[in-house]
Scaffold this motif. Structure first.
Motif, PDB file in Angstrom:
ATOM      1  N   SER A   1     -71.538 -25.958 -18.200  1.00 57.22           N
ATOM      2  CA  SER A   1     -72.015 -24.917 -18.608  1.00 57.22           C
ATOM      3  C   SER A   1     -70.497 -23.991 -18.695  1.00 57.22           C
ATOM      4  O   SER A   1     -70.506 -22.900 -17.864  1.00 57.22           O
ATOM      5  N   PRO A   2     -69.579 -24.292 -19.647  1.00 55.81           N
ATOM      6  CA  PRO A   2     -68.453 -23.595 -19.644  1.00 55.81           C
ATOM      7  C   PRO A   2     -68.500 -22.115 -19.618  1.00 55.81           C
ATOM      8  O   PRO A   2     -67.790 -21.339 -18.786  1.00 55.81           O
ATOM      9  N   GLY A   3     -69.158 -21.414 -20.458  1.00 56.98           N
ATOM     10  CA  GLY A   3     -69.495 -20.121 -20.763  1.00 56.98           C
ATOM     11  C   GLY A   3     -70.061 -19.375 -19.562  1.00 56.98           C
ATOM     12  O   GLY A   3     -69.933 -18.200 -19.380  1.00 56.98           O
ATOM     13  N   ARG A   4     -70.769 -19.936 -18.820  1.00 59.50           N
ATOM     14  CA  ARG A   4     -71.274 -19.612 -17.629  1.00 59.50           C
ATOM     15  C   ARG A   4     -71.190 -20.158 -16.289  1.00 59.50           C
ATOM     16  O   ARG A   4     -72.044 -20.414 -15.488  1.00 59.50           O
ATOM     17  N   ALA A   5     -69.938 -20.955 -16.308  1.00 57.77           N
ATOM     18  CA  ALA A   5     -69.510 -21.569 -15.241  1.00 57.77           C
ATOM     19  C   ALA A   5     -69.663 -21.000 -13.914  1.00 57.77           C
ATOM     20  O   ALA A   5     -70.324 -21.526 -12.814  1.00 57.77           O
ATOM     21  N   ALA A   6     -69.406 -19.725 -13.752  1.00 55.67           N
ATOM     22  CA  ALA A   6     -69.277 -19.065 -12.506  1.00 55.67           C
ATOM     23  C   ALA A   6     -70.773 -18.872 -11.909  1.00 55.67           C
ATOM     24  O   ALA A   6     -71.086 -18.865 -10.785  1.00 55.67           O
ATOM     25  N   ASP A   7     -71.774 -18.315 -12.857  1.00 57.47           N
ATOM     26  CA  ASP A   7     -73.255 -18.431 -12.432  1.00 57.47           C
ATOM     27  C   ASP A   7     -73.700 -19.492 -11.937  1.00 57.47           C
ATOM     28  O   ASP A   7     -74.457 -19.556 -10.945  1.00 57.47           O
ATOM     29  N   ARG A   8     -73.407 -20.482 -12.822  1.00 58.90           N
ATOM     30  CA  ARG A   8     -73.839 -21.813 -12.361  1.00 58.90           C
ATOM     31  C   ARG A   8     -73.382 -22.486 -10.983  1.00 58.90           C
ATOM     32  O   ARG A   8     -74.063 -22.874 -10.195  1.00 58.90           O
ATOM     33  N   TYR A   9     -71.869 -22.273 -10.867  1.00 60.52           N
ATOM     34  CA  TYR A   9     -71.267 -22.494  -9.634  1.00 60.52           C
ATOM     35  C   TYR A   9     -72.065 -21.862  -8.220  1.00 60.52           C
ATOM     36  O   TYR A   9     -71.811 -22.253  -7.272  1.00 60.52           O
ATOM     37  N   ALA A  10     -72.038 -20.422  -8.557  1.00 60.91           N
ATOM     38  CA  ALA A  10     -72.255 -19.740  -7.403  1.00 60.91           C
ATOM     39  C   ALA A  10     -73.579 -20.052  -6.947  1.00 60.91           C
ATOM     40  O   ALA A  10     -73.973 -20.079  -6.077  1.00 60.91           O
ATOM     41  N   ALA A  11     -74.459 -20.347  -8.100  1.00 56.01           N
ATOM     42  CA  ALA A  11     -75.870 -21.086  -7.659  1.00 56.01           C
ATOM     43  C   ALA A  11     -75.960 -22.238  -6.839  1.00 56.01           C
ATOM     44  O   ALA A  11     -76.585 -22.716  -5.765  1.00 56.01           O
ATOM     45  N   ALA A  12     -74.985 -23.025  -7.278  1.00 58.78           N
ATOM     46  CA  ALA A  12     -74.832 -24.539  -6.535  1.00 58.78           C
ATOM     47  C   ALA A  12     -74.256 -24.316  -5.144  1.00 58.78           C
ATOM     48  O   ALA A  12     -74.673 -24.891  -4.059  1.00 58.78           O
ATOM     49  N   LEU A  13     -73.159 -23.355  -5.006  1.00 58.51           N
ATOM     50  CA  LEU A  13     -72.614 -23.146  -3.581  1.00 58.51           C
ATOM     51  C   LEU A  13     -73.691 -22.507  -2.692  1.00 58.51           C
ATOM     52  O   LEU A  13     -73.851 -22.683  -1.370  1.00 58.51           O
ATOM     53  N   ARG A  14     -74.383 -21.629  -3.262  1.00 58.43           N
ATOM     54  CA  ARG A  14     -75.706 -20.903  -2.350  1.00 58.43           C
ATOM     55  C   ARG A  14     -76.498 -22.098  -2.005  1.00 58.43           C
ATOM     56  O   ARG A  14     -76.952 -22.165  -0.582  1.00 58.43           O
ATOM     57  N   THR A  15     -76.899 -22.809  -2.772  1.00 59.05           N
ATOM     58  CA  THR A  15     -77.899 -24.090  -2.468  1.00 59.05           C
ATOM     59  C   THR A  15     -77.279 -24.923  -1.555  1.00 59.05           C
ATOM     60  O   THR A  15     -78.131 -25.390  -0.679  1.00 59.05           O
ATOM     61  N   ARG A  16     -76.066 -25.442  -1.679  1.00 58.30           N
ATOM     62  CA  ARG A  16     -75.301 -26.217  -0.965  1.00 58.30           C
ATOM     63  C   ARG A  16     -74.919 -25.880   0.453  1.00 58.30           C
ATOM     64  O   ARG A  16     -74.878 -26.603   1.364  1.00 58.30           O
ATOM     65  N   LEU A  17     -74.225 -24.562   0.418  1.00 52.65           N
ATOM     66  CA  LEU A  17     -73.451 -24.219   1.798  1.00 52.65           C
ATOM     67  C   LEU A  17     -73.890 -22.767   2.063  1.00 52.65           C
ATOM     68  O   LEU A  17     -73.464 -22.325   2.973  1.00 52.65           O
ATOM     69  N   GLY A  18     -74.613 -22.245   1.467  1.00 49.77           N
ATOM     70  CA  GLY A  18     -75.060 -20.738   1.792  1.00 49.77           C
ATOM     71  C   GLY A  18     -75.503 -20.514   2.987  1.00 49.77           C
ATOM     72  O   GLY A  18     -75.171 -19.870   3.799  1.00 49.77           O
ATOM     73  N   THR A  19     -76.628 -21.227   3.588  1.00 46.88           N
ATOM     74  CA  THR A  19     -77.184 -21.265   4.966  1.00 46.88           C
ATOM     75  C   THR A  19     -76.016 -21.312   5.942  1.00 46.88           C
ATOM     76  O   THR A  19     -75.903 -20.597   6.857  1.00 46.88           O
ATOM     77  N   HIS A  20     -75.416 -22.521   5.828  1.00 44.05           N
ATOM     78  CA  HIS A  20     -74.225 -22.845   6.794  1.00 44.05           C
ATOM     79  C   HIS A  20     -73.152 -21.910   6.897  1.00 44.05           C
ATOM     80  O   HIS A  20     -72.872 -21.649   8.034  1.00 44.05           O
ATOM     81  N   LEU A  21     -72.762 -21.246   5.686  1.00 43.33           N
ATOM     82  CA  LEU A  21     -71.679 -20.233   5.583  1.00 43.33           C
ATOM     83  C   LEU A  21     -72.040 -19.126   6.493  1.00 43.33           C
ATOM     84  O   LEU A  21     -71.364 -18.552   7.357  1.00 43.33           O
TER      85      LEU A  21
END
Length: 392
Positions: free
Chosen positions: A313-333
């Motif tokens: 999703s090039p135009g929405r890369a930041a939103d998609r990436y932020a959601a993926a980071l939250r899902t994968r690392l949010g609780t751990h961080l």
């Protein structure tokens, strides 16, 4: 022993010149950048991977590769990144008060010099179809439909994986981490410590939070170093070496080769993960574990997530990436930040080491929190609390 993979990047005006139009440009070809390129290529996009230097190249680092990092690489199709290097089955941790624990790791770790490890990852990205090019980025322009670098390179999305001094991060308006969220370390190579091969970390009471390390490579040498969190005072090379000698007395600084210092932007002060078509990964996003200083796992995982988001999703890369980071690392961080806050008190670290010595599950929790994506749990906190009460 595994050899160094030689990778020579193309230059403008010479043979192998590449097109200026790409789907994804990745700035920085370290672990985060190489993982981003691999992930974007797996999505079938045209990828340009940029770095300021040719590979192989040295990088100041502890060279420790945890099993969690290998999991990410396996998902990207790379299974031989540590080939030729012996596994390290155990970790010995010395607390500020002198207590220590040595146990088998839940899964072995490795020590692979970054000169070898990074070149292997870059070579894998090139084999996967990414175009590698030597280029120093100086200017970034975000347009409605693309990102343009230095007026000549363009892509639909951009991954900034260019380290602690990230040009892409500065272009997004985010300064470097402030003191207390930034560490400084010095690294070199020395004869391995006697005894069975194990990762060795000894924490410092007088300068806490700080520690020295010795990670054997398997060829008679070890990666050794010392680092501490910055607190508003300059730290000289002489100070770092003095503390290294104090904490690793069997290591003579005069015999240490390849000394290099580097900054560690801790994950307790992360900028936003991106904006629009531009995302940040690895050290550029301050993804360094504040509890241990580990960054390779974070770099590989964030790079893979960033590359996938940029490609999908090039135009929405930041939103998609932020959601993926939250899902994968949010609780751990969040948990690692809490652990770092608790660990500012030396007594807590002493109690944690005592608890890990008594209970293998506590040890595993501490290791997973410091080397991977683990979380604090009630059992570990309770046993640390009991240790604090017993000593109060």
């Amino acid at each position: 022993m595994g050899g160094v993979v030689a990778v020579r990047v193309g230059r403008r005006g010479r043979e192998g010149r590449v097109s200026d139009e790409f789907d994804v440009i990745v700035v920085g070809a370290g672990p985060a950048g190489a993982a981003a390129a691999l992930a974007a290529r797996r999505a079938g996009t045209r990828v340009l991977l940029l770095d300021r230097v040719d590979f192989p190249r040295d990088k100041a680092c502890g060279d420790g590769i945890a099993a969690h990092a290998l999991d990410v690489l396996a998902e990207l199709g790379l299974t031989d990144a540590v080939s030729g290097y012996a596994p390290l089955p155990a970790l010995r941790l010395v607390a500020p008060g002198g207590g220590e624990v040595a146990r088998a790791l839940p899964r072995p770790a490795y020590t692979v010099p970054r000169q070898v490890f990074d070149a292997r990852l870059v070579a894998a990205a090139v084999r996967a179809g990414a175009v590698l090019r030597r280029h120093t980025v100086r200017r970034l322009e975000v347009r409605d439909d693309r990102v343009v670098l230095d007026g000549s390179l363009s892509a639909r999305a951009l991954v900034g994986a260019d380290g602690a001094g990230s040009v892409v991060r500065r272009a997004l308006g985010h300064p470097v981490n402030p003191d207390r969220h930034l560490a400084l370390a010095i690294r070199g190579y020395a004869p391995a410590l006697p005894g069975p091969p194990e990762q060795f970390i000894v924490t410092s009471g007088p300068r806490w939070p700080a520690y020295a390390w010795s990670f054997p490579i398997g060829d008679g040498r070890a990666n050794v170093g010392y680092g501490e969190v910055l607190r508003g005072e300059p730290l000289s090379r002489a100070h770092l070496l003095d503390r290294l000698a104090a904490l690793l007395p069997s290591t003579d600084p005069a015999t240490v080769t390849g000394l290099r210092a580097h900054h560690l932007p801790l994950s307790t002060h992360r900028p936003p993960p991106g904006r629009g078509r531009v995302v940040l990964a690895g050290d550029a996003l301050s993804l360094i574990n504040p509890f241990t200083g580990e960054g390779i796992f974070y770099a590989l995982l964030s790079g893979a997530l960033a590359g996938a988001a940029a490609a999908g999703s090039p135009g929405r890369a930041a939103d998609r990436y932020a959601a993926a980071l939250r899902t994968r690392l949010g609780t751990h961080l969040r948990h690692s930040s809490v652990a770092a806050w608790l660990a500012r008190r030396r007594r807590v670290v002493d109690a944690a080491v005592r608890a890990a010595r008594r209970d293998d599950r506590v040890y595993a929790t501490v290791v997973e929190l410091g080397l991977g994506d683990g979380r604090l749990d009630a059992r570990t906190l309770a046993m640390i609390g009991v240790g604090l009460s017993a000593r109060s």
